[in-house]
Every structure is written in structure tokens, then in C-alpha cells.
Design an enzyme around this catalytic site. Structure first.
Site, mmCIF file in Angstrom:
data_model
loop_
_atom_site.group_PDB
_atom_site.id
_atom_site.type_symbol
_atom_site.label_atom_id
_atom_site.label_comp_id
_atom_site.label_asym_id
_atom_site.label_seq_id
_atom_site.Cartn_x
_atom_site.Cartn_y
_atom_site.Cartn_z
ATOM 1 N N ARG A 143 1.221 -1.461 -0.106
ATOM 2 C CA ARG A 143 -0.043 0.011 -0.175
ATOM 3 C C ARG A 143 0.824 1.176 0.083
ATOM 4 O O ARG A 143 0.237 2.055 0.835
ATOM 5 C CB ARG A 143 -1.057 0.137 1.170
ATOM 6 C CG ARG A 143 -2.309 -1.016 1.194
ATOM 7 C CD ARG A 143 -2.892 -0.703 0.147
ATOM 8 N NE ARG A 143 -3.640 -2.080 -0.101
ATOM 9 C CZ ARG A 143 -2.920 -3.478 -0.908
ATOM 10 N NH1 ARG A 143 -2.571 -3.998 -1.225
ATOM 11 N NH2 ARG A 143 -3.846 -4.363 -0.378
ATOM 12 N N SER A 185 -10.674 0.898 3.750
ATOM 13 C CA SER A 185 -9.879 0.788 4.796
ATOM 14 C C SER A 185 -9.006 2.073 5.235
ATOM 15 O O SER A 185 -8.557 2.531 4.646
ATOM 16 C CB SER A 185 -9.039 -0.577 4.371
ATOM 17 O OG SER A 185 -9.281 -1.689 3.749
ATOM 18 N N GLU A 255 -4.976 4.447 6.010
ATOM 19 C CA GLU A 255 -3.967 4.056 4.399
ATOM 20 C C GLU A 255 -4.684 5.428 3.896
ATOM 21 O O GLU A 255 -4.641 5.811 3.119
ATOM 22 C CB GLU A 255 -5.111 3.030 4.451
ATOM 23 C CG GLU A 255 -4.584 1.889 3.217
ATOM 24 C CD GLU A 255 -5.169 0.617 3.041
ATOM 25 O OE1 GLU A 255 -5.961 0.616 1.817
ATOM 26 O OE2 GLU A 255 -4.470 -0.278 3.724
#
Length: 259
Positions: A143, A185, A255
């Protein structure tokens, strides 16, 4: 096609349904836009009233072209459009895009994906204002990438063999995600653990502040149950970080991109 400005209502445009109205620059020509933050489809952002200047890529960067065994995709192209193309043309390794919202620019910048299936696994190179950059010259991890400029095009390696089995599996894995407004998320999963599990363990699954809450369906999804606000969302993010740090000595990394 030239650049132009348009008004965007982020309470409707962003997937979490939070944010003010603002003028956004629509970019149709490659150039230097250092003064702007580039948005994709607004799927993993939380926008305050004191946000920076925003820009989005326009239709000049929405295309899919096969050349010399490589697939060139403009970064304004939506993930669903690329998935449909892969299915029609029997291309493998795009199945993980099922039910993964966003445009290619945003997905590439955050190395989006599902578990170990991430977009950088299949990338050949990217195109910025300085030309093409090969994948091996880009730092990327779970990520994360070190890309700090606008990506106008992403080039994929191609392999034949679209898998309906894989596609069905990815869709099923995402069916446990809430269908109410959220930014996806909220936190990155810590190594060998799950952010959702940690949030649940500290008693915050389903916990509300105003109209914002950590979803009862999946604790790592910060959801807007109606008239949620930026301040309430930020309160919950900080609360989860504090409680998880206190109980497990783990620092949850956000995130969601907060502006």
C-alpha cells in the site's frame, strides 16, 4: 483538449460523503502542477474545509491501448473499465480489480490490491512528466510507493488467460465490506496482523461518534451513517490509534489520505 476548472461537491464526490464544495482543475495536458494535489475518484480520501488545491486527470488520460505485447492505460481510466477490457480480451492478472473502486492513477500511487495481490505485481512501467520510468526504478511496498509526481499512464505486462474462478474469489472476498459510504480500509494491516482484528479487540467495532462509526460488518471500515463530519471521522481515527497503541503497542498507520 485544454485544462479547465469545475466545481466539485466532495460531500457527494468522495466515497465517504464528506467534504466541502471546491473548484478543481481538470488536467488534459501533461505539465508541471506542483501546487495541486491530484485526486482520483475520491475513494480513499477524507477532505477537510482547509484542504489544498485539487486537480483530477481529464478524459485525455482515459484510454486502453495494446502495443508490442504491453497494455498502456491512461490514469483517468476507472478500474472497472480495465477489468471489463481484460475480461473481453482474455487477459490474466486483472481479476483482483473486481469491486476495487478508483481510477488507475490512484491505484498505482497507493499500490492498491487485495492481500498479496497488488497492482505493482503486474506493472511494466509508468509515465510521468519526465517520461517512462521502469518498475525496478520505483520503490514500492504494501500500500505504498515513493511516487511523488503525477502518473499519467501505467504500462502493464500482459498474459493470456482471464480466470473467472479468480474473479469470483476476489468478489466474494470483498462481499464482507460495508455497502454504506466509507473511504475503504481505514488503516493499513500491521505485519502479520489485521487492523480490523485490533480495532475489534479494543472494543471499537461498531463504535459511533455522531454519524461516523467503525463498521459492525468490518471494523477497519470507517463508515458514514448519514451526516458524518470530518471532525468526527478524525476523532475515531485518533481514538483507534491510541487504544491499539495502549493495548498492543502497535502504531496503526492510516491508509486513508487526509487533506
Amino acid at each position: 483538449m485544454e485544462n479547465f476548472n469545475k466545481e466539485v461537491d466532495f460531500s457527494k464526490y468522495s466515497s465517504i460523503n464528506i467534504g466541502p464544495k471546491a473548484d478543481v482543475l481538470v488536467i488534459n495536458e501533461m505539465g508541471d502542477y506542483e501546487d495541486y494535489k491530484i485526486l482520483g475518484q475520491g475513494n480513499n480520501v477524507l477532505i477537510s474545509n482547509s484542504h489544498p488545491k485539487f486537480a483530477v486527470l481529464g478524459s485525455s488520460f482515459e484510454y486502453i491501448e495494446e502495443k508490442d505485447g504491453l497494455l498502456h492505460v491512461g490514469c483517468a481510466t476507472k478500474s472497472a473499465k480495465l477489468l471489463s477490457y481484460a475480461k473481453r480480451n482474455d487477459l490474466a492478472n486483472f481479476e483482483f480489480l473486481g469491486k476495487l473502486p478508483g481510477s488507475l492513477g490512484g491505484l498505482v500511487k497507493m499500490n492498491a490490491g487485495l492481500k498479496e495481490f497488488e497492482i505493482f505485481n503486474y506493472i511494466h512501467s509508468i509515465k510521468t512528466n519526465e517520461g517512462y520510468i521502469k518498475k525496478e526504478n520505483i520503490q514500492y511496498s504494501y500500500r505504498h510507493t515513493n511516487i511523488n509526481t503525477i502518473v499519467y499512464e501505467v504500462v502493464f505486462n500482459t498474459t493470456e488467460g482471464y480466470s473467472k474462478t479468480q474473479s469470483d474469489l476476489f468478489k466474494k472476498m470483498r462481499d464482507n465490506q460495508p455497502q454504506v459510504p466509507s473511504a475503504g480500509s481505514c488503516f493499513k494491516n500491521p505485519k502479520n496482523d489485521s487492523a480490523g482484528r485490533l480495532i475489534e479487540q479494543v472494543g471499537l467495532k461498531g463504535f459511533c461518534k455522531g454519524d461516523m462509526s467503525f463498521s459492525v460488518q468490518h471494523a477497519n471500515f470507517l463508515v458514514n451513517n448519514g451526516a458524518g463530519t470530518f471532525d468526527d471521522a478524525l476523532y475515531l481515527i485518533k481514538l483507534a490509534q491510541e487504544k491499539v497503541k495502549e493495548k498492543f503497542d502497535i502504531q496503526l498507520e492510516v491508509e486513508i489520505i487526509i487533506y
